[in-house]
Motif scaffolding. Structure first.
Motif, mmCIF file in Angstrom:
data_model
loop_
_atom_site.group_PDB
_atom_site.id
_atom_site.type_symbol
_atom_site.label_atom_id
_atom_site.label_comp_id
_atom_site.label_asym_id
_atom_site.label_seq_id
_atom_site.Cartn_x
_atom_site.Cartn_y
_atom_site.Cartn_z
ATOM 1 N N ARG A 123 135.231 -49.459 14.501
ATOM 2 C CA ARG A 123 135.239 -47.992 14.416
ATOM 3 C C ARG A 123 134.426 -47.461 13.247
ATOM 4 N NH1 ARG A 123 141.434 -48.173 14.765
ATOM 5 N NH2 ARG A 123 141.707 -48.682 16.949
ATOM 6 N N LEU A 124 134.380 -48.226 12.171
ATOM 7 C CA LEU A 124 133.728 -47.755 10.946
ATOM 8 C C LEU A 124 132.355 -48.394 10.723
ATOM 9 C CD1 LEU A 124 136.927 -47.901 8.714
ATOM 10 C CD2 LEU A 124 135.863 -45.844 9.679
ATOM 11 N N ALA A 125 131.845 -49.068 11.736
ATOM 12 C CA ALA A 125 130.597 -49.834 11.590
ATOM 13 C C ALA A 125 129.410 -48.982 11.162
ATOM 14 C CB ALA A 125 130.274 -50.560 12.905
ATOM 15 N N ASP A 126 129.338 -47.730 11.614
ATOM 16 C CA ASP A 126 128.170 -46.917 11.280
ATOM 17 C C ASP A 126 128.391 -46.008 10.065
ATOM 18 O OD1 ASP A 126 129.945 -45.241 12.570
ATOM 19 O OD2 ASP A 126 128.417 -44.216 13.763
ATOM 20 N N TRP A 127 129.483 -46.221 9.336
ATOM 21 C CA TRP A 127 129.741 -45.441 8.122
ATOM 22 C C TRP A 127 129.004 -46.082 6.949
ATOM 23 C CZ3 TRP A 127 134.748 -42.478 7.160
ATOM 24 C CH2 TRP A 127 135.237 -41.910 8.331
ATOM 25 N N GLU A 128 128.480 -45.262 6.090
ATOM 26 C CA GLU A 128 127.832 -45.733 4.870
ATOM 27 C C GLU A 128 128.897 -46.199 3.872
ATOM 28 O OE1 GLU A 128 124.585 -46.054 4.325
ATOM 29 O OE2 GLU A 128 124.205 -45.333 6.360
ATOM 30 N N PRO A 129 128.554 -47.156 3.003
ATOM 31 C CA PRO A 129 129.528 -47.620 2.010
ATOM 32 C C PRO A 129 130.140 -46.488 1.170
ATOM 33 C CG PRO A 129 127.669 -49.098 2.073
ATOM 34 C CD PRO A 129 127.321 -47.929 2.959
ATOM 35 N N ALA A 130 129.335 -45.513 0.798
ATOM 36 C CA ALA A 130 129.864 -44.393 0.003
ATOM 37 C C ALA A 130 130.875 -43.570 0.811
ATOM 38 C CB ALA A 130 128.726 -43.504 -0.484
ATOM 39 N N GLU A 131 130.618 -43.396 2.100
ATOM 40 C CA GLU A 131 131.556 -42.671 2.962
ATOM 41 C C GLU A 131 132.876 -43.425 3.068
ATOM 42 O OE1 GLU A 131 128.919 -40.402 6.300
ATOM 43 O OE2 GLU A 131 128.926 -42.593 6.402
ATOM 44 N N LEU A 132 132.782 -44.746 3.244
ATOM 45 C CA LEU A 132 133.989 -45.573 3.323
ATOM 46 C C LEU A 132 134.784 -45.492 2.027
ATOM 47 C CD1 LEU A 132 132.571 -48.754 5.084
ATOM 48 C CD2 LEU A 132 134.142 -47.065 6.061
ATOM 49 N N ALA A 133 134.086 -45.548 0.908
ATOM 50 C CA ALA A 133 134.764 -45.490 -0.393
ATOM 51 C C ALA A 133 135.482 -44.150 -0.571
ATOM 52 C CB ALA A 133 133.770 -45.728 -1.520
ATOM 53 N N ARG A 134 134.825 -43.051 -0.205
ATOM 54 C CA ARG A 134 135.455 -41.723 -0.314
ATOM 55 C C ARG A 134 136.667 -41.620 0.605
ATOM 56 N NH1 ARG A 134 130.233 -39.876 -0.468
ATOM 57 N NH2 ARG A 134 130.281 -39.241 1.716
ATOM 58 N N PHE A 135 136.492 -42.069 1.849
ATOM 59 C CA PHE A 135 137.587 -42.015 2.813
ATOM 60 C C PHE A 135 138.773 -42.839 2.312
ATOM 61 C CE2 PHE A 135 139.238 -43.235 7.210
ATOM 62 C CZ PHE A 135 139.856 -42.020 7.428
ATOM 63 N N ALA A 136 138.504 -44.042 1.819
ATOM 64 C CA ALA A 136 139.565 -44.903 1.286
ATOM 65 C C ALA A 136 140.265 -44.229 0.107
ATOM 66 C CB ALA A 136 138.984 -46.253 0.863
ATOM 67 N N ALA A 137 139.491 -43.615 -0.773
ATOM 68 C CA ALA A 137 140.079 -42.939 -1.934
ATOM 69 C C ALA A 137 140.937 -41.752 -1.495
ATOM 70 C CB ALA A 137 138.978 -42.477 -2.889
ATOM 71 N N TYR A 138 140.453 -40.983 -0.515
ATOM 72 C CA TYR A 138 141.222 -39.834 -0.027
ATOM 73 C C TYR A 138 142.521 -40.278 0.640
ATOM 74 C CZ TYR A 138 137.109 -36.835 -0.785
ATOM 75 O OH TYR A 138 136.067 -36.145 -1.328
ATOM 76 N N LEU A 139 142.457 -41.333 1.450
ATOM 77 C CA LEU A 139 143.673 -41.822 2.099
ATOM 78 C C LEU A 139 144.678 -42.335 1.066
ATOM 79 C CD1 LEU A 139 142.332 -43.689 5.252
ATOM 80 C CD2 LEU A 139 143.691 -41.596 5.193
ATOM 81 N N THR A 140 144.181 -43.051 0.074
ATOM 82 C CA THR A 140 145.053 -43.558 -0.992
ATOM 83 C C THR A 140 145.712 -42.395 -1.718
ATOM 84 O OG1 THR A 140 143.712 -45.544 -1.252
ATOM 85 C CG2 THR A 140 145.130 -44.932 -3.107
ATOM 86 N N ARG A 141 144.922 -41.411 -2.078
ATOM 87 C CA ARG A 141 145.451 -40.236 -2.785
ATOM 88 C C ARG A 141 146.492 -39.523 -1.930
ATOM 89 N NH1 ARG A 141 141.718 -35.154 -4.715
ATOM 90 N NH2 ARG A 141 143.409 -33.883 -5.559
ATOM 91 N N TYR A 142 146.200 -39.322 -0.652
ATOM 92 C CA TYR A 142 147.139 -38.656 0.248
ATOM 93 C C TYR A 142 148.451 -39.445 0.342
ATOM 94 C CZ TYR A 142 149.378 -36.805 4.361
ATOM 95 O OH TYR A 142 150.313 -36.287 5.218
ATOM 96 N N ASN A 143 148.359 -40.759 0.548
ATOM 97 C CA ASN A 143 149.563 -41.579 0.688
ATOM 98 C C ASN A 143 150.376 -41.636 -0.593
ATOM 99 O OD1 ASN A 143 149.512 -42.206 3.426
ATOM 100 N ND2 ASN A 143 147.960 -43.771 3.094
ATOM 101 N N GLU A 144 149.708 -41.638 -1.734
ATOM 102 C CA GLU A 144 150.438 -41.610 -3.007
ATOM 103 C C GLU A 144 151.189 -40.294 -3.162
ATOM 104 O OE1 GLU A 144 147.331 -42.478 -5.835
ATOM 105 O OE2 GLU A 144 147.532 -44.648 -5.541
ATOM 106 N N ALA A 145 150.546 -39.185 -2.783
ATOM 107 C CA ALA A 145 151.223 -37.882 -2.841
ATOM 108 C C ALA A 145 152.397 -37.841 -1.859
ATOM 109 C CB ALA A 145 150.228 -36.761 -2.550
ATOM 110 N N ALA A 146 152.198 -38.394 -0.669
ATOM 111 C CA ALA A 146 153.262 -38.426 0.331
ATOM 112 C C ALA A 146 154.443 -39.266 -0.150
ATOM 113 C CB ALA A 146 152.729 -38.952 1.651
ATOM 114 N N ALA A 147 154.173 -40.349 -0.855
ATOM 115 C CA ALA A 147 155.249 -41.191 -1.376
ATOM 116 C C ALA A 147 156.039 -40.463 -2.464
ATOM 117 C CB ALA A 147 154.684 -42.495 -1.916
#
Length: 150
Positions: A123-147
């Motif tokens: 699913r993420l094959a055509d994402w640039e490394p910077a996009e993946l890093a931002r997405f990962a950081a946003y998901l981490t931040r969201y999940n930490e806030a949710a916790a």
């Protein structure tokens, strides 16, 4: 930009995030059934938690996932019947039982995790490394806030 426009933009963004996360959750449940039909999404999650923690009590699972103890009890019973989980006496408190993955549980979890990983890579094959890093950081931040704020 006025406060009302900013507020409207924020409302639209939050509504979009809510809709997309709901869609993601529905797709995750449906995909889980196809990727590892022997495990429900809940079963996969519980097995992964047991693996991460090296075992724990059923009450710990209920507390962590904010589930009713009877719900966890039914899920654990099904995992025990399937041969994926076993109970062991807690070495620190012989009155307590800890849940641990069996060898079979470790194997089925590893197979399911491999299939999930392959699906994410596809699913993420055509994402640039910077996009993946931002997405990962946003998901981490969201999940930490949710916790912090369930």
């Amino acid at each position: 930009m006025s406060d009302s426009t900013g507020s409207t933009d924020r409302q639209v963004s939050v509504a979009t995030i809510q809709r997309e996360l709901t869609s993601f959750a529905r797709r995750a449940r449906a995909t889980a059934a196809r990727m590892h039909p022997e495990l429900s999404l809940v079963s996969y999650t519980l097995l992964a938690h047991l693996e991460d923690r090296g075992g724990c009590r059923a009450t710990d699972l209920a507390a962590y996932y904010l589930l009713d103890k009877s719900t966890v009890s039914r899920q654990v019973a099904a995992l025990e019947r399937a041969g994926h989980v076993e109970r062991r006496t807690d070495p620190d408190d012989h009155r307590m039982q800890l849940l641990h993955l069996t060898e079979q549980g470790e194997q089925v979890l590893a197979q399911a995790a491999d299939r999930r990983s392959q699906a994410f890579h596809t699913r993420l094959a055509d994402w640039e490394p910077a996009e993946l890093a931002r997405f990962a950081a946003y998901l981490t931040r969201y999940n930490e806030a949710a916790a912090r704020n369930p």
